[in-house]
Design a protein around this motif. Structure first.
Motif, short mmCIF file in Angstrom:
data_model
loop_
_atom_site.label_atom_id
_atom_site.label_comp_id
_atom_site.label_asym_id
_atom_site.label_seq_id
_atom_site.Cartn_x
_atom_site.Cartn_y
_atom_site.Cartn_z
N GLN A 46 -9.68 4.20 10.07
CA GLN A 46 -9.64 5.22 11.11
C GLN A 46 -8.55 4.97 12.15
N SER A 47 -8.04 3.74 12.18
CA SER A 47 -7.01 3.43 13.17
C SER A 47 -5.62 3.89 12.71
N LEU A 48 -5.55 4.38 11.47
CA LEU A 48 -4.26 4.81 10.92
C LEU A 48 -4.27 6.32 10.69
N PRO A 49 -3.13 6.99 10.90
CA PRO A 49 -3.09 8.45 10.88
C PRO A 49 -3.49 9.06 9.53
N LEU A 50 -3.90 10.31 9.58
CA LEU A 50 -4.41 11.02 8.39
C LEU A 50 -3.43 11.00 7.23
N ALA A 51 -2.13 11.08 7.55
CA ALA A 51 -1.12 11.14 6.48
C ALA A 51 -1.15 9.87 5.63
N LEU A 52 -1.73 8.78 6.17
CA LEU A 52 -1.74 7.50 5.46
C LEU A 52 -3.10 7.19 4.83
N LYS A 54 7.50 5.17 4.92
CA LYS A 54 7.84 3.88 5.51
C LYS A 54 7.84 3.98 7.04
N LYS A 55 8.47 5.03 7.53
CA LYS A 55 8.54 5.22 8.99
C LYS A 55 7.14 5.50 9.55
N ALA A 56 6.37 6.32 8.84
CA ALA A 56 5.02 6.64 9.32
C ALA A 56 4.18 5.36 9.39
N GLN A 57 4.33 4.50 8.40
CA GLN A 57 3.57 3.24 8.38
C GLN A 57 3.99 2.34 9.54
N GLU A 58 5.29 2.26 9.75
CA GLU A 58 5.79 1.42 10.86
C GLU A 58 5.31 1.96 12.20
N ASP A 59 5.43 3.29 12.39
CA ASP A 59 5.01 3.89 13.65
C ASP A 59 3.52 3.65 13.90
N ALA A 60 2.74 3.71 12.81
CA ALA A 60 1.29 3.62 12.95
C ALA A 60 0.81 2.20 13.21
N THR A 61 1.60 1.22 12.81
CA THR A 61 1.09 -0.16 12.87
C THR A 61 1.81 -1.04 13.89
N ASP A 77 -4.52 -9.35 8.61
CA ASP A 77 -4.23 -8.41 9.70
C ASP A 77 -2.71 -8.31 9.82
N ILE A 78 -2.26 -7.14 10.24
CA ILE A 78 -0.81 -6.96 10.39
C ILE A 78 -0.30 -7.64 11.65
N SER A 79 -1.21 -7.94 12.57
CA SER A 79 -0.80 -8.52 13.84
C SER A 79 -0.85 -10.05 13.80
N ALA A 103 -0.71 -10.00 6.96
CA ALA A 103 -0.33 -9.23 5.77
C ALA A 103 -0.49 -7.75 6.09
N ASP A 104 0.35 -6.96 5.46
CA ASP A 104 0.35 -5.51 5.67
C ASP A 104 -0.33 -4.85 4.48
N LEU A 105 -1.35 -4.07 4.78
CA LEU A 105 -2.05 -3.35 3.71
C LEU A 105 -1.11 -2.49 2.87
N PHE A 106 -0.02 -2.04 3.49
CA PHE A 106 0.91 -1.18 2.78
C PHE A 106 1.93 -1.97 1.95
#
Ligand SMILES: C[S@@+](CC[C@H](N)C(=O)[O-])C[C@H]1O[C@@H](n2cnc3c(N)ncnc32)[C@H](O)[C@@H]1O
Length: 216
Positions: free
Chosen positions: A132-138, A12-19, A86-88, A109-112
């Protein structure tokens, strides 16, 4: 405290940080397209080529990470019934303003955390440069989410910057290895085309256009 205790990865935190930065980024662009690093103010040429050669019946399409809306508009102009997510909120409002009058369902909308009503609903999915705009962990989660939008037999056209396995990138963005993009084949999709191009952008030397089809 037990020293052997492991802390589970906080998705959850990784997703928030990334987006979370995208919305401010669009806001700071202040409606100047040239200041948005990935925006060209025109349809992605690989999508246009797909549409130029399309001989089926236009049906329900979704654009992932739709940004300023040009790809959604091209699909709409080709006769598709289009949803663009888009999340934005800034990006979605900007796209709505640019394509005012086009009957496109532009929505935040959030893909996650996809709204239930979008799951398994689309005959065609277009994705450019969001994975590619989101980190490898996701990566696995993003690819799972994109696949979840597809109806049986639906097509997905994906465009990304690519890299060789040994290359390292300090993202964002994080170009995909060929195998990372092929993760779709582990998410009920089969590969129909996988084309590798040299890339003139400074970002990475390779670009991929891949077409997948969801299993029946
Ligand atoms: C690199 S931009 C690409 C935009 C557009 N596809 C293009 O080619 O111009 C990535 C886009 O994905 C959106 N995005 C990032 N994370 C997202 C998420 N979790 N759900 C939906 N959209 C997301 C961003 O706001 C941004 O508009």
């Amino acid at each position: 405290m037990n020293n052997n205790e492991q802390t589970p990865f906080d998705y959850k935190k990784a997703q928030e940080d990334a987006t979370s930065w995208f919305n401010d980024y669009y806001k700071e662009a202040n409606k100047e397209i040239e200041t948005v690093a990935w925006a060209k103010g025109e349809v992605n040429p690989f999508l246009q080529e797909y549409l130029d050669n399309f001989s089926g019946t236009p049906a329900k399409a979704i654009v992932i990470g739709s940004g300023l809306g040009d790809d959604a508009f091209a699909l709409y102009a080709a006769g598709f019934e289009v949803t663009a997510i888009d999340i934005s909120e800034e990006a979605i409002n900007w796209a709505k303003e640019r394509f005012d009058g086009a009957e496109i369902d532009f929505r935040v909308a959030d893909l996650f955390d996809l709204p239930e009503e979008l799951l398994g609903e689309f005959d065609f999915v277009f994705e450019a440069f969001t994975i590619q705009s989101l980190p490898l962990a996701l990566r696995d989660r993003v690819i799972t989410a994109i696949s979840s939008l597809m109806k049986p037999d639906a097509h997905l056209l994906a465009v990304c910057n690519a890299k060789l396995d040994h290359e390292k990138f300090e993202g964002p963005p994080w170009p995909l290895t060929f195998n990372e993009l092929r993760l779709f084949t582990m998410k009920q999709c089969r590969e129909l085309e996988f084309s590798i191009f040299e890339n003139e952008s400074a970002l990475s030397n390779l670009k991929v256009r891949a077409l997948f089809q969801k299993e029946s």
